[in-house]
Design a protein around this motif. Sequence first.
Motif, PDB file in Angstrom:
ATOM      1  N   ILE A  18      -6.332 -12.313   5.719  1.00 48.79           N
ATOM      2  CA  ILE A  18      -6.466 -12.352   4.263  1.00 48.79           C
ATOM      3  C   ILE A  18      -7.488 -11.327   3.774  1.00 48.79           C
ATOM      4  O   ILE A  18      -7.294 -10.661   2.750  1.00 48.79           O
ATOM      5  CB  ILE A  18      -6.883 -13.766   3.803  1.00 48.79           C
ATOM      6  N   SER A  19      -8.585 -11.168   4.522  1.00 48.51           N
ATOM      7  CA  SER A  19      -9.671 -10.309   4.064  1.00 48.51           C
ATOM      8  C   SER A  19      -9.443  -8.826   4.334  1.00 48.51           C
ATOM      9  O   SER A  19     -10.190  -7.985   3.827  1.00 48.51           O
ATOM     10  CB  SER A  19     -10.987 -10.743   4.716  1.00 48.51           C
ATOM     11  N   ARG A  20      -8.395  -8.488   5.102  1.00 42.62           N
ATOM     12  CA  ARG A  20      -8.095  -7.078   5.360  1.00 42.62           C
ATOM     13  C   ARG A  20      -7.431  -6.467   4.124  1.00 42.62           C
ATOM     14  O   ARG A  20      -6.524  -7.058   3.537  1.00 42.62           O
ATOM     15  CB  ARG A  20      -7.162  -6.929   6.558  1.00 42.62           C
ATOM     16  N   LYS A  21      -7.862  -5.265   3.739  1.00 41.88           N
ATOM     17  CA  LYS A  21      -7.302  -4.618   2.554  1.00 41.88           C
ATOM     18  C   LYS A  21      -5.846  -4.244   2.781  1.00 41.88           C
ATOM     19  O   LYS A  21      -4.993  -4.467   1.911  1.00 41.88           O
ATOM     20  CB  LYS A  21      -8.131  -3.373   2.200  1.00 41.88           C
ATOM     21  N   ASN A  22      -5.560  -3.644   3.916  1.00 44.84           N
ATOM     22  CA  ASN A  22      -4.196  -3.230   4.245  1.00 44.84           C
ATOM     23  C   ASN A  22      -3.713  -3.994   5.464  1.00 44.84           C
ATOM     24  O   ASN A  22      -4.464  -4.218   6.412  1.00 44.84           O
ATOM     25  CB  ASN A  22      -4.143  -1.722   4.514  1.00 44.84           C
ATOM     26  N   HIS A  23      -2.439  -4.360   5.430  1.00 42.30           N
ATOM     27  CA  HIS A  23      -1.871  -5.139   6.514  1.00 42.30           C
ATOM     28  C   HIS A  23      -0.457  -4.645   6.790  1.00 42.30           C
ATOM     29  O   HIS A  23       0.192  -4.045   5.929  1.00 42.30           O
ATOM     30  CB  HIS A  23      -1.863  -6.627   6.151  1.00 42.30           C
ATOM     31  N   SER A  24       0.012  -4.906   7.989  1.00 41.96           N
ATOM     32  CA  SER A  24       1.392  -4.564   8.343  1.00 41.96           C
ATOM     33  C   SER A  24       2.337  -5.583   7.714  1.00 41.96           C
ATOM     34  O   SER A  24       1.934  -6.401   6.885  1.00 41.96           O
ATOM     35  CB  SER A  24       1.555  -4.569   9.865  1.00 41.96           C
TER      36      SER A  24
END
Length: 360
Positions: free
Chosen positions: A301-307
């Motif tokens: 959730i806290s990652r700005k970009n995700h796959s």
Amino acid sequence: MKNLRKEFPVLSQNTYLNTASSGLLYDSLLDYRQEHDLDFLIGGSTFRDQQEKFLNTVRKSIGFFFGCTPENTVLTPNFSLGFNTILNGLEKKKKVLLLDEDYPSINFAVANKGFEVCHAKVNSSLEQNIEEAVAKHKPSIFAFSLVQYTTGIAIDLNFLKQLKLKNPELLIIADATQFCGTKVFDFNTSGIDILGCSGYKWLLGGYGNGFMLFKENVLDQITPDTYKKAASNTDYDSSYTNLRARYECGHLDTFNFGSLQYSLQYISKIGLSVIEEQINELSIYAKTELTNLNLLENDVISRKNHSSIFNIKGDQKMYNSLKEKNIITSLRGNGIRISLHFYNTKEDVTRLVDELHRYR
């Protein structure tokens, strides 16, 4: 994109959220494969006469698609075989940095060959963890997946560029099996020295094909001196002794590599930038919906970009319930993994979310 779905028969009966496990076969690729084997059927051994010429076109197609010269593009049946060949030629005294809980084809392959190993933790601070591990342990090699197969956490490509600039002697080896085919990518300008990929997932190439890309001179640098010495002392055909031959030993299957080439052309016709935009839109939508259901880990959730790979909180019972509704996912780690490709839609995500609401 919705018109393209007609090419994928699986989608007419299922909500397919499982490309991270296997990409789909599609109608036009099936036609190509049938024509290939018909040519073999009526040609016999003469069909093989053009094998090397054809495989050269495959190398060119892969190189053009990802930004690598054909000379530095190696064909291999899958990532694991190529990666193990690399490891077999490296000095075992080298220290290797791995990511904890990364794909076994990387971590176990390194560990069982006797290399000294250190780890960086995969969480919301992934890049910082890697940087600190490099500074602390001073590894010679960093081997990892660009996208983590259980959580979908993706490493920042710009970070890798900076990491290479700060540590030019660090050999950076990336498994891109869960990455290639999802984003526009130029290997030549990346911070990666060696990139490997199996073609059966996001590239839709079917099984039995993959490739390894090498930056200029890297293939020579990692080839054992004993191999190069033996090659220089024989008069065998160069196909048995060149730098690629360690990886391309034996006969390569034109059926499998032709399928990969066909799919690269298919993806190119759609437009990889168009595919990337579709995947990003689906990923953002899915992340929002799954976050609202409290089904994602905080590190994701806290990652700005995700796959477009997500691991949701769930068990065997939930997995079975989804499967009964023809929603195809995978059990991975401590949860249920879903993965979204360009042939998926927001309606697919909504159907999943609706079923999860009912299950709860």
